[in-house]
Write a protein that holds these residues in place. Structure first.
Motif, mmCIF file in Angstrom:
data_model
loop_
_atom_site.group_PDB
_atom_site.id
_atom_site.type_symbol
_atom_site.label_atom_id
_atom_site.label_comp_id
_atom_site.label_asym_id
_atom_site.label_seq_id
_atom_site.Cartn_x
_atom_site.Cartn_y
_atom_site.Cartn_z
ATOM 1 N N UNK A 118 1.865 -22.295 2.744
ATOM 2 C CA UNK A 118 1.833 -21.660 4.069
ATOM 3 C C UNK A 118 0.837 -22.322 5.022
ATOM 4 N N UNK A 119 -0.014 -23.189 4.492
ATOM 5 C CA UNK A 119 -1.112 -23.774 5.267
ATOM 6 C C UNK A 119 -0.579 -24.969 6.049
ATOM 7 N N UNK A 120 -0.391 -24.786 7.362
ATOM 8 C CA UNK A 120 0.248 -25.788 8.210
ATOM 9 C C UNK A 120 -0.776 -26.698 8.879
ATOM 10 N N UNK A 121 -0.282 -27.703 9.581
ATOM 11 C CA UNK A 121 -1.164 -28.612 10.329
ATOM 12 C C UNK A 121 -1.991 -27.829 11.359
ATOM 13 N N UNK A 122 -1.352 -26.900 12.024
ATOM 14 C CA UNK A 122 -2.056 -26.068 13.003
ATOM 15 C C UNK A 122 -3.224 -25.330 12.343
ATOM 16 N N UNK A 165 -4.719 -26.053 9.506
ATOM 17 C CA UNK A 165 -5.688 -27.017 8.997
ATOM 18 C C UNK A 165 -6.630 -27.493 10.106
ATOM 19 N N UNK A 166 -6.120 -27.570 11.326
ATOM 20 C CA UNK A 166 -6.951 -27.993 12.446
ATOM 21 C C UNK A 166 -7.854 -26.860 12.947
ATOM 22 N N UNK A 169 -1.303 -33.247 5.397
ATOM 23 C CA UNK A 169 -1.175 -32.807 6.787
ATOM 24 C C UNK A 169 -1.830 -33.790 7.770
ATOM 25 N N UNK A 170 -2.338 -34.900 7.253
ATOM 26 C CA UNK A 170 -2.990 -35.933 8.068
ATOM 27 C C UNK A 170 -4.208 -35.378 8.805
ATOM 28 N N UNK A 171 -4.971 -34.565 8.066
ATOM 29 C CA UNK A 171 -6.253 -34.047 8.544
ATOM 30 C C UNK A 171 -7.328 -34.582 7.611
ATOM 31 N N UNK A 172 -8.384 -35.140 8.175
ATOM 32 C CA UNK A 172 -9.449 -35.738 7.372
ATOM 33 C C UNK A 172 -10.214 -34.639 6.637
#
Length: 293
Positions: free
Chosen positions: A159-163, A165-166, A192-195
């Motif tokens: 359920x943890x999306x890019x939004x 994660x940011x 998710x391409x989040x560092x």
């Protein structure tokens, strides 16, 4: 049957807040009842040692110890000692009164009840997602720590999306193997391409300072770590005193007074530690594709 049973009923935003003071009262009254007293020499010595250990390893932590404390007096003194011995590594405390008294930040996260409610009302597959969305809509990016294990971490990560994660600063680990959790968190951020190096994990599962230091080393330079340490600080008083294993969880909920009650459950990352109605637990596990133990 020899068990203390306390129930609170009312609007969720009020009832949820009863957990901490109720359990703190139960704990303190129990120790008065059995005639236990703190060994203040022990409290002073071990608390300073713990604070110095965290400072020496530059491990940031908050005090999460009100619910199972020995007494208010012990928590108050421990907070003062940790402020002296840990310095800037003490981020804050979840006790609002003691934060005000000692000039500390108020530090905490939302409880499992928040996500349990969403699971009961909106369904288990969407519980984490809708709970995160509602939190964002209210706090607009502030209070950015999210619990991951209400319906197991694997389900949460789906359920943890890019939004999310940011917008969320940190994930809170509260059950299961921390090394496994670190791997899952780092992998999901990378997917998710989040560092992950700019994000935190807040560890809070039965910690001691020694465990916290070991976990910080596991994180290394992969992801940042901070710690919520509770009972080990506020109920280590010597004399053979053992902390109580007490908890309050959301049991039932409904949207309006006219609705029927819905069962609320929690599925731990540790097998056998699920809470709630057994039939509802089985339904939630089936819905989420979790194998029965």
């Amino acid at each position: 049957d020899g068990h203390l049973d306390i129930r609170a009923q009312g609007l969720l935003y009020r009832v949820t807040l009863w957990e901490t003071p109720i359990l703190a009262i139960v704990s303190e009254l129990y120790y008065r009842h059995i005639g236990a007293t703190p060994d203040w020499t022990h409290v002073e010595r071990v608390t300073r040692s713990k604070g110095e250990l965290m400072r020496n390893h530059k491990a940031t932590f908050s005090i999460f110890g009100m619910r199972r404390r020995f007494s208010f007096e012990v928590e108050d003194r421990v907070t003062s000692l940790l402020k002296e011995s840990a310095g800037n590594c003490l981020f804050g405390t979840s006790n609002v009164h003691l934060a005000h008294k000692h000039g500390l930040r108020v530090s905490g996260t939302h409880p499992h009840e928040w996500i349990q409610f969403h699971g009961a009302i909106f369904g288990y597959k969407m519980a984490n997602y809708v709970a995160m969305e509602d939190w964002i809509n209210v706090y607009d990016g502030d209070l950015g720590t999210v619990l991951t294990d209400t319906y197991t971490t694997d389900v949460f990560m789906r359920n943890f999306s890019k939004k999310h994660a940011m917008l969320y600063t940190s994930l809170r680990h509260d059950s299961g193997d921390p090394a496994v959790f670190i791997d899952k968190a780092v992998r999901r951020y990378e997917e998710l391409r989040v560092d992950p190096k700019i994000k935190y994990i807040i560890f809070s599962d039965g910690l001691s300072p020694e465990k916290a230091v070991d976990i910080q080393q596991l994180c290394g330079d992969r992801i940042k770590a901070s710690f919520g340490i509770g009972t080990n600080f506020t109920n280590d008083v010597g004399g053979g005193v053992e902390p109580l294993n007490i908890v309050m969880k959301l049991w039932k909920c409904k949207m309006t007074a006219k609705d029927d009650w819905h069962h609320c459950v929690k599925l731990s990352d540790v097998g056998g530690k699920h809470t709630g109605d057994p039939q509802e637990i089985a339904l939630a596990m089936t819905t989420l594709g979790i194998k029965q133990e």
